[in-house]
Enzyme design. Sequence first.
Site, short mmCIF file in Angstrom:
data_model
loop_
_atom_site.label_atom_id
_atom_site.label_comp_id
_atom_site.label_asym_id
_atom_site.label_seq_id
_atom_site.Cartn_x
_atom_site.Cartn_y
_atom_site.Cartn_z
N ARG A 1 -28.21 68.53 -111.22
CA ARG A 1 -28.08 67.91 -109.91
C ARG A 1 -28.85 68.74 -108.89
NH1 ARG A 1 -27.13 64.13 -112.23
NH2 ARG A 1 -25.30 62.75 -112.25
N ASP B 1 -36.02 68.48 -112.39
CA ASP B 1 -35.99 67.05 -112.65
C ASP B 1 -35.10 66.35 -111.62
OD1 ASP B 1 -36.63 64.73 -114.38
OD2 ASP B 1 -34.48 64.73 -114.79
N GLU C 1 -33.36 63.61 -103.25
CA GLU C 1 -34.12 62.70 -104.11
C GLU C 1 -33.86 61.22 -103.85
OE1 GLU C 1 -31.93 61.94 -108.25
OE2 GLU C 1 -32.41 64.05 -107.99
N HIS D 1 -36.27 62.71 -112.03
CA HIS D 1 -35.00 62.35 -112.67
C HIS D 1 -35.27 61.57 -113.97
CE1 HIS D 1 -30.61 62.36 -111.36
NE2 HIS D 1 -30.60 62.02 -112.63
#
Length: 332
Positions: free
Chosen positions: A234, A258, A263, A295
């Site tokens: 996260r 990632d 985001e 992600h």
Amino acid sequence: MKITFFSTKPYDKEFFDKVNQDFKFELEYFETHLGPHILNVIVHSDAVCAFVNDTLNAEVLESLSKKGVKYIALRCAGFNNVDLEAAKRLGIRVSRVPAYSPEAVAEHAMAMILTLNRKTHKAYNRVREQNFSLNGLMGFNLYQKTIGVIGTGNIGTAFAKIAKGFGAKILAYDITENQELKDLGIEYVPMDKLLSDSDIISLHCPLMDSTHHLIDKESISKMKENVMIINTSRGGLIDTKAVIDGLKSKHIGYLGIDVYEQEEKLFFRDLSHTIIEDDTIQRLMSFPNVLVTAHQAFFTEEALHQIATSTLTSLSNFEANNEFENPNAVLV
């Protein structure tokens, strides 16, 4: 049962439609994210299926309750975007997908390590331009390096096993120790020792109040010079400003993320023809030793099939008032 989906992409529809052949639910898809701005499209829905960046605060949940929505199904493992207290007060049942091919995320974390280390992304671009020089592409062996794993749930456990296969020394930290990993020779240590001894640190813990900005100025100061940090969990686990300062001072040698704290304004969208106003992500991407993926870690065929199956099974169990095979799937 009618289920309204938000933040959907073509691949979501493909896998859910396929799995739904066994359930026969009525599925309705919207590409936009869930928030106060879109609630008017929900008509006669029994359930809402949401993703990681959808907004499910008290305001949204109260509106959903008034519209007759009884169930929220998160097609992800994280649930920090849901006001669970409000859901409980309103009598809305909430489920998630606690495990959907942990190997998918673990393998992506290792791919990020290998890419940052051996610079395969840069080599690919060079060769396509007929530049066969090796200057600037030197990496290091993972063999006998120390890799710290923070969080040893399903994904962290899968990652630790992969990392051990490279012959690395694995240090782990979690409030609950995994006996299987200990039997494999993986050592659980206090957080400070993991930070100070690890050449690579990979984050695999949930985002909670206790883990928010787990990686901050203080924790970075305890790490080795030239440390590599990987985050496939996260975005809020990392204080982005502190990490940028660590990159600028060269205390952090490599960063692979990632996930990103802001985001929801960027990921899962094609912004190639727009000007991105987020100066922080632009600054991050300007570093040659930073790798950002959007992600993507969960994104395998196996994981998407499991997500669809688990999500629709949870809603079927709610509707029939059945017990869940995996109690961790039920949040409220």
